[in-house]
Write a protein that holds these residues in place. Structure first.
Motif, mmCIF file in Angstrom:
data_model
loop_
_atom_site.group_PDB
_atom_site.id
_atom_site.type_symbol
_atom_site.label_atom_id
_atom_site.label_comp_id
_atom_site.label_asym_id
_atom_site.label_seq_id
_atom_site.Cartn_x
_atom_site.Cartn_y
_atom_site.Cartn_z
ATOM 1 N N ASP A 182 57.275 47.971 85.484
ATOM 2 C CA ASP A 182 56.008 48.109 85.087
ATOM 3 C C ASP A 182 55.703 49.456 84.439
ATOM 4 O OD1 ASP A 182 55.293 45.502 85.510
ATOM 5 O OD2 ASP A 182 54.408 45.960 87.680
ATOM 6 N N SER A 183 56.835 50.342 84.563
ATOM 7 C CA SER A 183 56.332 51.879 84.139
ATOM 8 C C SER A 183 57.207 51.921 82.691
ATOM 9 C CB SER A 183 57.197 52.645 85.124
ATOM 10 O OG SER A 183 58.715 52.364 85.276
ATOM 11 N N VAL A 184 57.994 50.805 82.153
ATOM 12 C CA VAL A 184 58.641 51.186 81.015
ATOM 13 C C VAL A 184 58.427 49.936 79.944
ATOM 14 C CG1 VAL A 184 60.373 52.467 81.979
ATOM 15 C CG2 VAL A 184 60.751 49.912 81.722
ATOM 16 N N LEU A 185 59.011 50.159 78.612
ATOM 17 C CA LEU A 185 58.853 48.913 77.510
ATOM 18 C C LEU A 185 60.259 49.145 77.154
ATOM 19 C CD1 LEU A 185 57.684 46.675 75.753
ATOM 20 C CD2 LEU A 185 57.225 48.712 74.289
ATOM 21 N N ARG A 186 61.053 48.352 77.044
ATOM 22 C CA ARG A 186 62.326 48.321 76.779
ATOM 23 C C ARG A 186 62.578 47.597 75.398
ATOM 24 N NH1 ARG A 186 66.184 47.841 82.109
ATOM 25 N NH2 ARG A 186 67.518 49.059 80.590
ATOM 26 N N LEU A 187 64.041 48.188 74.749
ATOM 27 C CA LEU A 187 64.410 47.410 73.264
ATOM 28 C C LEU A 187 65.501 46.952 73.440
ATOM 29 C CD1 LEU A 187 63.873 47.461 70.245
ATOM 30 C CD2 LEU A 187 65.127 49.681 70.167
ATOM 31 N N HIS A 188 65.690 45.770 73.114
ATOM 32 C CA HIS A 188 66.561 44.743 73.238
ATOM 33 C C HIS A 188 67.362 44.341 71.724
ATOM 34 C CE1 HIS A 188 68.448 40.818 75.487
ATOM 35 N NE2 HIS A 188 69.351 41.628 74.902
ATOM 36 N N ILE A 189 68.515 44.547 71.465
ATOM 37 C CA ILE A 189 68.795 44.086 70.223
ATOM 38 C C ILE A 189 70.256 43.195 70.517
ATOM 39 C CG2 ILE A 189 69.592 44.702 67.802
ATOM 40 C CD1 ILE A 189 68.084 47.111 68.018
ATOM 41 N N LEU A 190 70.156 42.017 69.744
ATOM 42 C CA LEU A 190 71.556 41.163 70.079
ATOM 43 C C LEU A 190 72.143 41.144 68.563
ATOM 44 C CD1 LEU A 190 69.424 40.194 72.206
ATOM 45 C CD2 LEU A 190 71.219 38.206 72.315
ATOM 46 N N ALA A 191 73.320 41.489 68.553
ATOM 47 C CA ALA A 191 74.244 41.201 67.074
ATOM 48 C C ALA A 191 74.376 39.919 66.880
ATOM 49 C CB ALA A 191 75.388 42.057 67.225
ATOM 50 N N ASN A 192 74.777 39.661 65.504
ATOM 51 C CA ASN A 192 74.981 38.125 65.012
ATOM 52 C C ASN A 192 76.016 37.640 65.739
ATOM 53 O OD1 ASN A 192 74.550 35.608 63.361
ATOM 54 N ND2 ASN A 192 76.769 36.669 62.549
ATOM 55 N N SER A 193 77.060 38.502 65.943
ATOM 56 C CA SER A 193 78.543 37.921 66.607
ATOM 57 C C SER A 193 79.250 39.291 67.083
ATOM 58 C CB SER A 193 79.354 37.561 65.782
ATOM 59 O OG SER A 193 80.015 38.269 64.814
ATOM 60 N N ASP A 194 80.324 39.237 67.714
ATOM 61 C CA ASP A 194 81.071 40.408 68.182
ATOM 62 C C ASP A 194 81.846 40.945 67.269
ATOM 63 O OD1 ASP A 194 79.755 40.703 70.636
ATOM 64 O OD2 ASP A 194 80.985 39.213 71.712
ATOM 65 N N SER A 195 81.761 40.571 65.658
ATOM 66 C CA SER A 195 82.857 40.936 65.025
ATOM 67 C C SER A 195 82.661 42.523 64.899
ATOM 68 C CB SER A 195 82.860 40.340 63.692
ATOM 69 O OG SER A 195 81.417 40.462 63.063
ATOM 70 N N ASN A 225 59.426 44.038 80.274
ATOM 71 C CA ASN A 225 58.785 43.729 79.173
ATOM 72 C C ASN A 225 59.653 44.562 78.088
ATOM 73 O OD1 ASN A 225 56.588 42.168 79.923
ATOM 74 N ND2 ASN A 225 55.621 44.175 80.410
ATOM 75 N N ALA A 226 60.102 43.886 77.007
ATOM 76 C CA ALA A 226 60.879 44.396 76.109
ATOM 77 C C ALA A 226 60.310 43.980 74.569
ATOM 78 C CB ALA A 226 62.297 44.148 76.281
ATOM 79 N N LEU A 227 60.797 44.775 73.637
ATOM 80 C CA LEU A 227 60.611 44.404 72.181
ATOM 81 C C LEU A 227 62.161 43.924 71.911
ATOM 82 C CD1 LEU A 227 59.775 44.544 69.337
ATOM 83 C CD2 LEU A 227 60.409 46.850 69.184
ATOM 84 N N LYS A 228 62.360 42.615 71.760
ATOM 85 C CA LYS A 228 63.611 41.962 71.513
ATOM 86 C C LYS A 228 63.965 41.594 69.998
ATOM 87 C CE LYS A 228 66.508 38.321 73.322
ATOM 88 N NZ LYS A 228 66.527 37.232 74.380
ATOM 89 N N ILE A 229 64.772 41.999 69.584
ATOM 90 C CA ILE A 229 65.516 41.829 67.919
ATOM 91 C C ILE A 229 66.869 41.189 68.054
ATOM 92 C CG2 ILE A 229 65.980 42.752 66.014
ATOM 93 C CD1 ILE A 229 64.270 45.093 66.738
ATOM 94 N N VAL A 230 66.677 39.862 67.472
ATOM 95 C CA VAL A 230 67.860 38.938 67.527
ATOM 96 C C VAL A 230 68.440 38.752 66.018
ATOM 97 C CG1 VAL A 230 68.886 36.839 68.058
ATOM 98 C CG2 VAL A 230 67.285 37.544 69.586
ATOM 99 N N ILE A 231 69.490 39.421 65.682
ATOM 100 C CA ILE A 231 70.216 39.235 64.411
ATOM 101 C C ILE A 231 71.102 37.841 64.325
ATOM 102 C CG2 ILE A 231 71.695 40.438 62.396
ATOM 103 C CD1 ILE A 231 71.016 42.880 64.050
ATOM 104 N N GLY A 232 70.512 37.183 63.109
ATOM 105 C CA GLY A 232 71.317 35.866 62.858
ATOM 106 C C GLY A 232 71.185 35.048 64.066
ATOM 107 N N GLU A 233 72.580 34.548 64.528
ATOM 108 C CA GLU A 233 72.923 33.790 65.435
ATOM 109 C C GLU A 233 72.415 34.037 66.764
ATOM 110 O OE1 GLU A 233 76.376 31.635 65.228
ATOM 111 O OE2 GLU A 233 75.626 30.461 63.370
ATOM 112 N N GLY A 234 72.545 35.567 67.087
ATOM 113 C CA GLY A 234 72.531 36.465 68.239
ATOM 114 C C GLY A 234 73.532 36.207 69.109
#
Length: 207
Positions: free
Chosen positions: A36-49, A133-142
């Motif tokens: 409850d003390s933070v807001l996190r950022l979570h980003i997923l790449a399209n693939s592991d290339s 709680n997070a701001l989540k960004i998923v690129i392509g297929e994630g």
């Protein structure tokens, strides 16, 4: 003496059960307070290339550079969460514009809500695994590996090196109890290490 053995055995078992549940309760409370003390950022790449992973980091830099303005005046995790919600369309556009500039189809998903995180170290802090709680960004297929940081208080740097600014340390210290703050700052006392492990295990079990 034999007449006392059975009642004492039952009492010992009951005390062990009580201790177990108190430990779980303690771990849950501390994990929730830290979350409850933070807001996190979570980003997923399209693939592991190699290229997709590199693009994930470039998108990270673009988002931190172009969207930090939305969080500059936030004074609490709640304000940061609401700022992310209020500017989700702007963040979505920033992510799409970045992908267009990279000649990549602008397929990206931006959401604000609960997300599962593993245990992660940020400079002098270590946040235990759990739901945040997070701001989540998923690129392509994630389908690629994740990248994590903390939007509030700010523990993200553009060069990929994460440290704990004095302002972030002050904010977390004010948000948490002394014991909870000791848990995330990696205190070397055996008792604190044990408490961190308890909180970490509870966070993993709660997924």
């Amino acid at each position: 003496m034999q007449n006392l053995y059975k009642p004492l055995s039952i009492l010992a078992v009951l005390l062990l059960i009580l201790s177990f549940f108190l430990t779980i309760r303690y771990g849950s409370i501390v994990q929730e307070d830290i979350a409850d003390s933070v807001l996190r950022l979570h980003i997923l790449a399209n693939s592991d290339s190699e290229e997709d992973q590199a693009q994930k980091l470039r998108l990270r830099d673009a988002i931190l550079k172009n969207c930090r303005q939305y969080f500059e005046n936030c004074t609490s995790p709640r304000e940061s969460f609401l700022a992310a919600q209020n500017h989700i369309a702007d963040i979505q556009k920033a992510a799409e514009d970045f992908l267009i500039q990279e000649n990549t189809p602008p397929v990206v998903s931006v959401t604000v809500g609960e997300s599962e995180f593993p245990t992660k170290a940020y400079g002098g802090f270590t946040l235990p695994a759990g739901t945040y709680n997070a701001l989540k960004i998923v690129i392509g297929e994630g389908k690629g590996h994740n990248w994590w940081c903390v939007m509030y208080p700010s523990l993200c740097l553009l060069d990929g090196v994460v440290t704990a600014p004095d302002s972030a340390a002050k904010t977390l210290k004010e948000s948490l109890s002394p014991e909870e703050y000791a848990v995330i700052t990696g205190n070397e006392e055996p008792g604190i290490r044990l408490k961190f492990k308890i909180v970490e295990l509870i966070g993993r079990w709660s997924k």
